[in-house]
Motif scaffolding. Structure first.
Motif, PDB file in Angstrom:
ATOM      1  N   GLY A   7      24.902  52.898 -18.160  1.00 24.10           N
ATOM      2  CA  GLY A   7      25.933  51.892 -18.394  1.00 24.10           C
ATOM      3  C   GLY A   7      26.954  51.846 -17.284  1.00 24.10           C
ATOM      4  O   GLY A   7      27.366  50.768 -16.840  1.00 24.10           O
ATOM      5  N   ARG A  11      27.112  48.427 -14.474  1.00 24.97           N
ATOM      6  CA  ARG A  11      28.289  47.549 -14.311  1.00 24.97           C
ATOM      7  C   ARG A  11      28.507  47.112 -12.875  1.00 24.97           C
ATOM      8  O   ARG A  11      29.198  46.143 -12.619  1.00 24.97           O
ATOM      9  CB  ARG A  11      29.544  48.262 -14.817  1.00 24.97           C
ATOM     10  N   ASN A  12      27.929  47.827 -11.929  1.00 25.39           N
ATOM     11  CA  ASN A  12      28.106  47.501 -10.509  1.00 25.39           C
ATOM     12  C   ASN A  12      27.085  46.512  -9.982  1.00 25.39           C
ATOM     13  O   ASN A  12      27.105  46.182  -8.802  1.00 25.39           O
ATOM     14  CB  ASN A  12      28.048  48.790  -9.673  1.00 25.39           C
ATOM     15  N   LYS A  14      24.761  42.785 -10.519  1.00 22.40           N
ATOM     16  CA  LYS A  14      24.500  41.499 -11.162  1.00 22.40           C
ATOM     17  C   LYS A  14      23.126  41.064 -10.697  1.00 22.40           C
ATOM     18  O   LYS A  14      22.834  41.067  -9.499  1.00 22.40           O
ATOM     19  CB  LYS A  14      25.536  40.443 -10.749  1.00 22.40           C
ATOM     20  N   ALA A  43      22.383  47.988 -21.608  1.00 18.15           N
ATOM     21  CA  ALA A  43      23.402  48.053 -20.552  1.00 18.15           C
ATOM     22  C   ALA A  43      22.971  47.267 -19.321  1.00 18.15           C
ATOM     23  O   ALA A  43      23.761  46.530 -18.727  1.00 18.15           O
ATOM     24  CB  ALA A  43      23.681  49.513 -20.177  1.00 18.15           C
ATOM     25  N   GLN A  47      24.035  42.766 -17.540  1.00 24.08           N
ATOM     26  CA  GLN A  47      24.380  42.360 -16.177  1.00 24.08           C
ATOM     27  C   GLN A  47      23.408  41.320 -15.624  1.00 24.08           C
ATOM     28  O   GLN A  47      23.489  40.951 -14.465  1.00 24.08           O
ATOM     29  CB  GLN A  47      24.386  43.578 -15.254  1.00 24.08           C
TER      30      GLN A  47
END
Length: 106
Positions: A7, A11-12, A14, A43, A47
């Motif tokens: 997770g 987040r870093n 896309k 997670a 993204q």
């Protein structure tokens, strides 16, 4: 990679497409029996612009313990040519496009 670090790492990033293998599916959606794998998939999919499932046709009738994603969250399901027409129709009515591989020439 599984566990809480997925997770944080996810987040870093896309991405346009998130490709996912599954253990089975039912009337609600695609499923797995591995809780850590489910957390990692959710997670990473958060993204992505779209979720694409890659699976064998036998998993259209194989159950697993936990729901990963409902059909309406899935852009497409890619499977082999042995998938039943009734399974294609059922899934497409719930959201995702079903794409089948061509049968091999004998």
């Amino acid at each position: 990679m599984v566990g809480p670090l997925v997770g944080l790492c996810a987040r870093n990033f896309k991405v346009d497409k998130f490709f996912l293998g599954i253990d089975g599916m039912d009337e609600r959606g695609v499923k797995s029996s591995d809780h850590l794998r489910i957390e990692a998939a959710q997670a990473m999919a958060a993204q992505a612009r779209g979720i694409i499932v890659l699976t064998e046709s036998v998993k259209f009738h194989r159950d697993a313990s936990e729901l990963i994603f409902p059909y309406e969250n899935i852009r497409a399901i890619y499977t082999d040519a042995d998938v039943a027409d009734s399974d294609i129709e059922r899934c497409q009515a719930l959201g995702p496009e079903i794409v089948t591989a061509a049968k091999r020439r004998s």
